[in-house]
Design an enzyme around this catalytic site. Sequence first.
Site, PDB file in Angstrom:
ATOM      1  N   SER A   1      14.109 140.983 -51.976  1.00 16.51           N
ATOM      2  CA  SER A   1      14.053 142.327 -52.564  1.00 16.51           C
ATOM      3  C   SER A   1      12.618 142.729 -52.836  1.00 16.51           C
ATOM      4  O   SER A   1      11.740 141.872 -53.056  1.00 16.51           O
ATOM      5  CB  SER A   1      14.844 142.358 -53.871  1.00 16.51           C
TER       6      SER A   1
ATOM      7  N   TYR B   1      17.219 138.904 -62.082  1.00 16.24           N
ATOM      8  CA  TYR B   1      17.469 139.248 -60.672  1.00 16.24           C
ATOM      9  C   TYR B   1      16.177 139.145 -59.862  1.00 16.24           C
ATOM     10  O   TYR B   1      16.140 138.512 -58.796  1.00 16.24           O
ATOM     11  CB  TYR B   1      18.042 140.658 -60.584  1.00 16.24           C
TER      12      TYR B   1
END
Length: 283
Positions: A175, A188
């Site tokens: 990400s 995350y």
Amino acid sequence: MPEQMNPPQTQDHQPGRETEMHPKPDYMPKFPGNGRLKGKVAIITGGDSGIGRACAVLFAREGAEVALVYLEETEDAVITAEAVKAEGKEALLLRGDVGDKTFCDTVIGQVIEQFGQLDVLVNNAAEQHMQTELTDITEEQLRQTFETNFFGYMYLTQAALPHLKEGASIVNTTSVTAYRGSPTLVDYASTKGAIVAFTRSLSGQLAEKGIRVNGVAPGPIWTPLIPASFPADKVAEFGATQPLKRPGQPNEVATSHLFLACDESSYMTGQVLHPNGGEIIGG
């Protein structure tokens, strides 16, 4: 004030369901296939929806048989399987938690039993939970996020390796948050940073075996994870601050996975592609 990109909406479960989104994400490939994965077998985790669904349909169009691993979103998974079949390829649905090592071992066993080979592994399953304060991240949330987002990648890759031959490819979805951080997604983003390090480390270990390991670091992409993670007002603004002034669609990311999965990227390993709407990463 950022421009509204999509209608305000939320979902009360992770990792979200595509059937409940409006508008629906665009997952269909934009171009005819060219046999880039002809004769190959691919596993895609989080394959029921979002980026995973887009990868599944694109890979099928390029000639691959596809195993779709998903947590519990059976309705989404069936839609994806039908889309794969519409491309003339077989779809194997495997429901379970990638954070469970025994399940990951079972996935590989069932794929080998069904197809007799494994050529591409796309580690893509993820969950995220918004918290504005570090102290609000519970032990349970931290453990669950790492088990899904990182342990699952490790477990499935460990199980897959004995069946991957020279020319095989592993593609890990990381990400943009791994590179710039996220104040409200600390755990995350940490898992996604771990995935970058995992990708780089494993690529060196497997280079002599002719197995390539690369990653894709999407920016803000319109997937079920978004309404399942953020308040409705944040969902409405999602992606508006990117240079391209909008969120990306899953079919704008899956092409990066395809490139890294097929022989067109034969001189790339340990690398990460950045379909993120124009955000500059790494200078």
